[in-house]
Design a protein around this motif. Structure first.
Motif, PDB file in Angstrom:
ATOM      1  N   SER A   1     -54.386 -74.191  83.503  1.00 29.39           N
ATOM      2  CA  SER A   1     -53.651 -74.308  82.249  1.00 29.39           C
ATOM      3  C   SER A   1     -54.465 -75.112  81.247  1.00 29.39           C
ATOM      4  O   SER A   1     -55.563 -75.588  81.560  1.00 29.39           O
ATOM      5  N   ALA A   2     -53.909 -75.289  80.031  1.00 28.16           N
ATOM      6  CA  ALA A   2     -54.678 -75.895  78.945  1.00 28.16           C
ATOM      7  C   ALA A   2     -53.824 -76.817  78.085  1.00 28.16           C
ATOM      8  O   ALA A   2     -52.608 -76.659  77.978  1.00 28.16           O
ATOM      9  N   ARG A   3     -54.521 -77.776  77.443  1.00 28.98           N
ATOM     10  CA  ARG A   3     -53.908 -78.699  76.485  1.00 28.98           C
ATOM     11  C   ARG A   3     -54.313 -78.385  75.047  1.00 28.98           C
ATOM     12  O   ARG A   3     -53.691 -78.868  74.105  1.00 28.98           O
ATOM     13  N   VAL A   4     -55.379 -77.606  74.874  1.00 27.50           N
ATOM     14  CA  VAL A   4     -55.910 -77.327  73.553  1.00 27.50           C
ATOM     15  C   VAL A   4     -54.826 -76.732  72.651  1.00 27.50           C
ATOM     16  O   VAL A   4     -54.016 -75.914  73.079  1.00 27.50           O
ATOM     17  N   GLY A   5     -54.782 -77.196  71.406  1.00 32.93           N
ATOM     18  CA  GLY A   5     -53.812 -76.674  70.448  1.00 32.93           C
ATOM     19  C   GLY A   5     -52.459 -77.344  70.480  1.00 32.93           C
ATOM     20  O   GLY A   5     -51.601 -77.045  69.643  1.00 32.93           O
ATOM     21  N   LEU A   6     -52.232 -78.242  71.436  1.00 28.59           N
ATOM     22  CA  LEU A   6     -50.950 -78.945  71.531  1.00 28.59           C
ATOM     23  C   LEU A   6     -51.080 -80.300  70.840  1.00 28.59           C
ATOM     24  O   LEU A   6     -51.971 -81.087  71.180  1.00 28.59           O
ATOM     25  N   ASP A   7     -50.198 -80.589  69.885  1.00 25.96           N
ATOM     26  CA  ASP A   7     -50.248 -81.880  69.207  1.00 25.96           C
ATOM     27  C   ASP A   7     -49.585 -82.947  70.078  1.00 25.96           C
ATOM     28  O   ASP A   7     -49.120 -82.668  71.188  1.00 25.96           O
ATOM     29  N   ALA A   8     -49.550 -84.175  69.575  1.00 26.76           N
ATOM     30  CA  ALA A   8     -49.032 -85.295  70.363  1.00 26.76           C
ATOM     31  C   ALA A   8     -47.594 -85.073  70.783  1.00 26.76           C
ATOM     32  O   ALA A   8     -47.212 -85.381  71.920  1.00 26.76           O
ATOM     33  N   ALA A   9     -46.783 -84.517  69.898  1.00 24.69           N
ATOM     34  CA  ALA A   9     -45.379 -84.273  70.230  1.00 24.69           C
ATOM     35  C   ALA A   9     -45.260 -83.217  71.323  1.00 24.69           C
ATOM     36  O   ALA A   9     -44.452 -83.357  72.253  1.00 24.69           O
ATOM     37  N   ALA A  10     -46.072 -82.163  71.214  1.00 22.95           N
ATOM     38  CA  ALA A  10     -46.028 -81.102  72.228  1.00 22.95           C
ATOM     39  C   ALA A  10     -46.499 -81.618  73.575  1.00 22.95           C
ATOM     40  O   ALA A  10     -45.929 -81.280  74.622  1.00 22.95           O
ATOM     41  N   LEU A  11     -47.535 -82.463  73.585  1.00 23.33           N
ATOM     42  CA  LEU A  11     -48.025 -83.027  74.839  1.00 23.33           C
ATOM     43  C   LEU A  11     -47.010 -83.981  75.464  1.00 23.33           C
ATOM     44  O   LEU A  11     -46.917 -84.078  76.689  1.00 23.33           O
ATOM     45  N   ALA A  12     -46.250 -84.660  74.633  1.00 23.36           N
ATOM     46  CA  ALA A  12     -45.195 -85.534  75.170  1.00 23.36           C
ATOM     47  C   ALA A  12     -44.136 -84.719  75.885  1.00 23.36           C
ATOM     48  O   ALA A  12     -43.565 -85.164  76.890  1.00 23.36           O
ATOM     49  N   ARG A  13     -43.880 -83.507  75.390  1.00 22.21           N
ATOM     50  CA  ARG A  13     -42.912 -82.618  76.049  1.00 22.21           C
ATOM     51  C   ARG A  13     -43.530 -81.876  77.225  1.00 22.21           C
ATOM     52  O   ARG A  13     -42.819 -81.331  78.068  1.00 22.21           O
ATOM     53  N   ASP A  14     -44.848 -81.825  77.263  1.00 20.11           N
ATOM     54  CA  ASP A  14     -45.578 -81.014  78.253  1.00 20.11           C
ATOM     55  C   ASP A  14     -46.670 -81.872  78.898  1.00 20.11           C
ATOM     56  O   ASP A  14     -47.861 -81.594  78.764  1.00 20.11           O
ATOM     57  N   PRO A  15     -46.284 -82.931  79.620  1.00 20.20           N
ATOM     58  CA  PRO A  15     -47.280 -83.878  80.131  1.00 20.20           C
ATOM     59  C   PRO A  15     -48.196 -83.304  81.209  1.00 20.20           C
ATOM     60  O   PRO A  15     -49.252 -83.874  81.480  1.00 20.20           O
ATOM     61  N   LEU A  16     -47.833 -82.186  81.827  1.00 20.62           N
ATOM     62  CA  LEU A  16     -48.652 -81.602  82.880  1.00 20.62           C
ATOM     63  C   LEU A  16     -49.668 -80.601  82.343  1.00 20.62           C
ATOM     64  O   LEU A  16     -50.436 -80.021  83.121  1.00 20.62           O
ATOM     65  N   ALA A  17     -49.676 -80.389  81.036  1.00 25.27           N
ATOM     66  CA  ALA A  17     -50.613 -79.431  80.432  1.00 25.27           C
ATOM     67  C   ALA A  17     -52.043 -79.752  80.834  1.00 25.27           C
ATOM     68  O   ALA A  17     -52.447 -80.911  80.875  1.00 25.27           O
ATOM     69  N   GLY A  18     -52.801 -78.714  81.132  1.00 22.94           N
ATOM     70  CA  GLY A  18     -54.186 -78.880  81.562  1.00 22.94           C
ATOM     71  C   GLY A  18     -54.349 -79.072  83.053  1.00 22.94           C
ATOM     72  O   GLY A  18     -55.472 -79.202  83.544  1.00 22.94           O
TER      73      GLY A  18
END
Length: 314
Positions: A267-284
């Motif tokens: 999976s990937a984190r690219v393109g996710l802003d800080a708010a999206a990463l806070a909702r999706d902490p397992l990204a990448g």
């Protein structure tokens, strides 16, 4: 092949769980090495090759000289064929030595993207445009055993993905992700490509087709970027199963484990802003699931390095 697939949902939809919290910017290239019992993948934007051993849970990674988009296992298990952003090269896992093979699409705003070996041990890969907006200016290519490169007579993609081969090797699957359709073509033992056609079209409101793998029953498993899912299609292009992945951007899949019954998902984190990463902490991260299917051994590239690199391998 079905252009508008029927969907067969089951009551229970498996959910993948986290195996490696790698936090890759752009995890891709899911590959199981049956010889070593380890899972390999790449963080494209992080320019790193990763390896995970499920027996002890340990992960290892190697820095690459440029972004590593895709790769293939080789006949010599100490060597990988790398699809770097601008070129193909051999890589020695034990020494870190790199042997360039050929530059890819010099002068274009493209880089190497998805790739897999065919059943004859040749490496098939595609490119993607890095301009904005993306244009369909890339290509699909094959590196032969003799290290000669040829372009396949397939439509030019903006973002190549989903390269996979049927169990008998007679069908090649691929896609141009923004079109939201996966295509198929007849693929001869001699490499001849014909009868290009639509295999399936995504019917969910969200998601684009990304990396794929084939199970031993001939089903194609596709990671769907932006869709939080992996979907299986049978040989006629109809959906039969899906796996929920608890992250927004699943990117590639491979079957692994001793019996090839574990589905690995990058999976990937690219393109996710800080708010999206806070909702999706397992990204990448790398995720695993155990669907009621088993995979096939990954074909290895049968070409060999030239010159001193080959000599150093024995």
């Amino acid at each position: 092949m079905s252009a508008t697939p029927r969907t067969q949902h089951t009551q229970h939809v498996p959910r993948a769980s986290l195996a490696v919290d790698a936090k890759c910017a752009l995890g891709e290239g899911a590959t199981w090495c049956a010889r070593s019992g380890r899972f390999y993948w790449t963080d494209i934007e992080g320019a790193r090759l990763w390896r995970y051993d499920p027996r002890d849970g340990r992960s290892t990674n190697w820095a690459m000289p440029e972004r590593l988009a895709t790769f293939a296992l080789c006949d010599d298990e100490r060597v990988l064929l790398l699809g770097l952003a601008t070129r193909l090269a051999f890589f020695d896992l034990t020494t870190g030595e790199l042997q360039p093979i050929v530059d890819i699409e010099p002068g274009l705003s493209t880089r190497v993207n998805d790739g897999r070996c065919d059943r004859q041990g040749r490496f098939v890969f595609g490119t993607k445009d890095e301009a904005s907006p993306v244009q369909a200016i890339g290509g699909f290519y094959r590196l032969g055993h003799d290290l000669a490169l040829e372009r396949l007579p397939l439509p030019s993609p903006a973002i190549s993905n989903s390269i996979a081969f049927s169990p008998d090797g007679a069908t090649m699957y691929y896609c141009d992700s923004p079109t939201r359709e996966i295509r198929a073509c007849d693929y001869g033992i001699d490499g001849h490509v014909s009868n290009d056609r639509v295999f399936t079209r995504l019917t969910d409101a969200s998601g684009e087709p990304d990396g794929s793998t084939i199970d031993r029953d001939g089903g194609l498993w596709n990671a769907q970027w932006g869709g939080e899912r992996v979907v299986r299609y049978d040989a006629t292009g109809n959906e039969t199963e899906r796996v929920i992945v608890p992250t927004a951007q699943p990117s590639c899949v491979a079957f692994g484990g001793a019996q090839l019954g574990t589905l690995y998902v990058t999976s990937a984190r690219v393109g996710l802003d800080a708010a999206a990463l806070a909702r999706d902490p397992l990204a990448g991260g790398v995720f695993v699931a155990t669907p009621a299917r088993r995979g096939l051994p990954e074909p290895v590239f049968l070409g060999r390095p030239r010159g001193s690199f080959a000599a150093s391998r024995g």
